[in-house]
Design a protein around this motif. Sequence first.
Motif, mmCIF file in Angstrom:
data_model
loop_
_atom_site.group_PDB
_atom_site.id
_atom_site.type_symbol
_atom_site.label_atom_id
_atom_site.label_comp_id
_atom_site.label_asym_id
_atom_site.label_seq_id
_atom_site.Cartn_x
_atom_site.Cartn_y
_atom_site.Cartn_z
ATOM 1 N N HIS A 41 0.344 -1.147 -0.062
ATOM 2 C CA HIS A 41 -0.161 -0.131 -0.196
ATOM 3 C C HIS A 41 0.724 1.144 -0.588
ATOM 4 O O HIS A 41 0.834 2.015 -0.681
ATOM 5 C CB HIS A 41 -1.201 -0.189 1.369
ATOM 6 N N ASP A 42 1.460 1.590 1.056
ATOM 7 C CA ASP A 42 2.350 2.314 1.294
ATOM 8 C C ASP A 42 3.701 2.929 -0.001
ATOM 9 O O ASP A 42 3.997 4.045 -0.010
ATOM 10 C CB ASP A 42 3.066 2.788 2.938
ATOM 11 N N LEU A 43 3.869 2.188 -0.222
ATOM 12 C CA LEU A 43 4.871 2.541 -1.872
ATOM 13 C C LEU A 43 4.386 1.966 -3.166
ATOM 14 O O LEU A 43 4.230 2.419 -4.218
ATOM 15 C CB LEU A 43 6.158 1.027 -1.886
ATOM 16 N N ARG A 44 3.174 1.079 -3.440
ATOM 17 C CA ARG A 44 2.508 1.682 -4.623
ATOM 18 C C ARG A 44 1.022 2.933 -4.557
ATOM 19 O O ARG A 44 1.690 3.176 -5.463
ATOM 20 C CB ARG A 44 1.371 0.208 -4.138
ATOM 21 N N ALA A 45 0.535 3.401 -3.726
ATOM 22 C CA ALA A 45 0.091 4.245 -3.189
ATOM 23 C C ALA A 45 0.625 6.264 -4.410
ATOM 24 O O ALA A 45 0.315 6.151 -4.902
ATOM 25 C CB ALA A 45 -0.962 5.027 -2.036
ATOM 26 N N PRO A 46 2.365 6.161 -3.612
ATOM 27 C CA PRO A 46 3.188 7.135 -4.162
ATOM 28 C C PRO A 46 3.126 7.543 -5.625
ATOM 29 O O PRO A 46 3.632 7.601 -6.271
ATOM 30 C CB PRO A 46 4.319 7.210 -3.480
ATOM 31 N N LEU A 47 3.723 5.907 -6.521
ATOM 32 C CA LEU A 47 3.432 5.533 -7.736
ATOM 33 C C LEU A 47 2.481 5.525 -8.202
ATOM 34 O O LEU A 47 2.918 6.396 -9.479
ATOM 35 C CB LEU A 47 3.866 3.704 -7.953
ATOM 36 N N GLY A 48 1.484 5.380 -7.794
ATOM 37 C CA GLY A 48 0.217 5.339 -8.382
ATOM 38 C C GLY A 48 0.034 7.690 -8.763
ATOM 39 O O GLY A 48 -0.149 7.576 -10.047
ATOM 40 N N SER A 49 0.481 8.095 -7.691
ATOM 41 C CA SER A 49 -0.040 9.628 -7.982
ATOM 42 C C SER A 49 1.338 10.112 -8.856
ATOM 43 O O SER A 49 1.494 10.607 -9.947
ATOM 44 C CB SER A 49 0.573 10.151 -6.615
ATOM 45 N N ILE A 50 3.071 9.205 -9.159
ATOM 46 C CA ILE A 50 3.354 9.538 -9.955
ATOM 47 C C ILE A 50 3.376 9.360 -11.353
ATOM 48 O O ILE A 50 3.593 10.266 -12.172
ATOM 49 C CB ILE A 50 4.797 8.949 -9.820
ATOM 50 N N VAL A 51 2.534 7.794 -11.434
ATOM 51 C CA VAL A 51 1.854 8.095 -13.153
ATOM 52 C C VAL A 51 0.844 9.373 -13.032
ATOM 53 O O VAL A 51 0.778 9.622 -14.243
ATOM 54 C CB VAL A 51 1.307 6.468 -13.132
ATOM 55 N N VAL A 52 0.085 9.903 -12.563
ATOM 56 C CA VAL A 52 -1.367 10.125 -13.013
ATOM 57 C C VAL A 52 0.121 11.979 -13.265
ATOM 58 O O VAL A 52 -0.603 12.662 -14.255
ATOM 59 C CB VAL A 52 -1.949 10.353 -11.883
ATOM 60 N N GLY A 53 0.676 12.023 -11.864
ATOM 61 C CA GLY A 53 1.537 13.540 -12.460
ATOM 62 C C GLY A 53 1.800 13.870 -14.020
ATOM 63 O O GLY A 53 1.900 14.483 -14.372
ATOM 64 N N THR A 54 2.711 12.277 -14.205
ATOM 65 C CA THR A 54 3.515 12.262 -14.979
ATOM 66 C C THR A 54 2.402 12.190 -16.450
ATOM 67 O O THR A 54 3.193 12.528 -17.894
ATOM 68 C CB THR A 54 4.391 11.398 -16.000
ATOM 69 N N GLU A 55 1.330 11.643 -16.717
ATOM 70 C CA GLU A 55 0.519 12.090 -17.867
ATOM 71 C C GLU A 55 -0.134 13.510 -17.694
ATOM 72 O O GLU A 55 -0.339 13.664 -18.650
ATOM 73 C CB GLU A 55 -0.497 10.614 -16.909
ATOM 74 N N LEU A 56 -0.448 14.048 -16.824
ATOM 75 C CA LEU A 56 -1.042 15.190 -16.513
ATOM 76 C C LEU A 56 0.271 16.144 -17.476
ATOM 77 O O LEU A 56 0.260 17.148 -18.478
ATOM 78 C CB LEU A 56 -1.190 16.071 -15.142
ATOM 79 N N LEU A 57 1.483 16.807 -17.006
ATOM 80 C CA LEU A 57 2.472 16.920 -17.851
ATOM 81 C C LEU A 57 2.503 16.286 -19.266
ATOM 82 O O LEU A 57 3.159 17.099 -19.623
ATOM 83 C CB LEU A 57 3.909 16.780 -16.885
ATOM 84 N N GLU A 58 2.399 15.455 -19.442
ATOM 85 C CA GLU A 58 2.992 15.064 -20.485
ATOM 86 C C GLU A 58 2.366 15.786 -21.975
ATOM 87 O O GLU A 58 1.954 16.350 -23.301
ATOM 88 C CB GLU A 58 2.494 14.120 -21.363
ATOM 89 N N MET A 59 0.490 15.837 -21.228
ATOM 90 C CA MET A 59 -0.237 16.996 -22.157
ATOM 91 C C MET A 59 0.082 17.911 -22.141
ATOM 92 O O MET A 59 -0.614 18.713 -23.161
ATOM 93 C CB MET A 59 -1.498 16.946 -20.966
ATOM 94 N N ASP A 60 0.862 18.443 -21.517
ATOM 95 C CA ASP A 60 1.058 20.360 -21.172
ATOM 96 C C ASP A 60 2.770 20.786 -21.805
ATOM 97 O O ASP A 60 2.517 21.539 -22.893
ATOM 98 C CB ASP A 60 1.238 21.144 -19.439
ATOM 99 N N VAL A 61 3.298 19.067 -22.253
ATOM 100 C CA VAL A 61 4.840 19.597 -22.891
ATOM 101 C C VAL A 61 5.155 18.831 -24.098
ATOM 102 O O VAL A 61 6.061 18.446 -24.315
ATOM 103 C CB VAL A 61 6.111 19.163 -21.494
ATOM 104 N N LYS A 62 3.367 18.366 -24.403
ATOM 105 C CA LYS A 62 3.903 17.177 -25.701
ATOM 106 C C LYS A 62 4.360 17.715 -26.904
ATOM 107 O O LYS A 62 4.912 16.656 -27.965
ATOM 108 C CB LYS A 62 2.488 16.761 -25.734
ATOM 109 N N ASP A 63 4.672 19.078 -27.278
ATOM 110 C CA ASP A 63 5.498 19.904 -27.991
ATOM 111 C C ASP A 63 6.506 20.387 -27.769
ATOM 112 O O ASP A 63 7.398 20.550 -28.466
ATOM 113 C CB ASP A 63 4.433 20.880 -28.714
ATOM 114 N N ASP A 64 7.296 20.003 -26.807
ATOM 115 C CA ASP A 64 9.055 19.540 -25.775
ATOM 116 C C ASP A 64 9.100 18.374 -26.103
ATOM 117 O O ASP A 64 9.173 17.249 -25.306
ATOM 118 C CB ASP A 64 8.755 20.332 -24.589
#
Length: 350
Positions: free
Chosen positions: A154-177
């Motif tokens: 639980h405690d290690l998987r949960a932060p990884l889930g947040s990282i995945v969501v965060g990178t997906e959001l960032l990819e939407m903003d920087v897809k042209d970079d």
Amino acid sequence: MQLSELTPERRLATIGGLGRAFLVTGTDLQQVLEQLAIALTASLCDGCSILLTPASGVSLAVTRRKTGSPDEAIAGTDRVHAMPFPRSDLVHGTVAVTRNRGSAPFDSDDLETVTACVEYASLAIESALRFEADRLCQARSGHFQKQVLGIVGHDLRAPLGSIVVGTELLEMDVKDDPGAMSVLKRIDTSVVRMRRMIDQLLDLTRARLGDGIPISRTKTQLLPLVTSVIGELAMTQSTTKLEVVGADITGVWDPDRLGQAISNVLTNALQYGREGAPIVIELDTIEGAATITVHNTIRDEPIPPDVLARLFEPDRRGVHDVRHSKSGLGLGLYIAAEIIRAHGGSITAV
């Protein structure tokens, strides 16, 4: 028989019978004391009182009189004898034996036999206490391991889930970079590796706890399952051809776990096989049992027999793992073997 008529053979028989009784009592301390009292009053005394105070635990007491022996006053110190249990960190207590007026006083042979019985009982009590202490220690250790399993899950998987969501959001903003996208892709790759490591640690803990890796059986076709695993692996490499041969086989297996085992074995073959050489997965049945055979050409020299025999143990790597061990913990083949064992099968390397 009068107590004064005990022969050496009878005394030895009393001690031997007590030993056999202790084999039956096991770790039941109350029963150990009961059997000691029964043995003493059967041939060595008319009455017996035992008080046991373990170093940890509740005090126990047993009082017994010979069948038909009157509850009369004891006259003379030669008709009562008390002795402590042998000095021990675990066992503290006293044994008192008595003889009635109609019986002969205790002699030295009587007291030596009583002492031998008490020492025998002390060993049985110590063994029971140590066994119980070890059992409790193992129970606490198992509980701790399960807590760690929950923390990892639980405690290690949960932060990884947040990282995945965060990178997906960032990819939407920087897809042209291209530069930023490259960094995010590396983060995604690292997250996949970390998830794989966490899953391996979870499976290792389940296997080591003694419960084994859990499986959920359902009707499964082997050929589509192997083909799916090959397709997933083909996306990560393009230099090695993976080919499956043989007819389809239907059985009752856990498709997710079985796919994991096949993937682990094929990943190992890709890592240590000769680059560009094909890997063939053969499906067959032998005496009604489904078999999956992976044929690959080894990269360099053959694996030594002593290493081959331990290949499915945890963290058993080949001689070239310094170059090829960046993506896992060396648990892939061990977990594959545990999954196959959970299905009632076996796995070997030749």
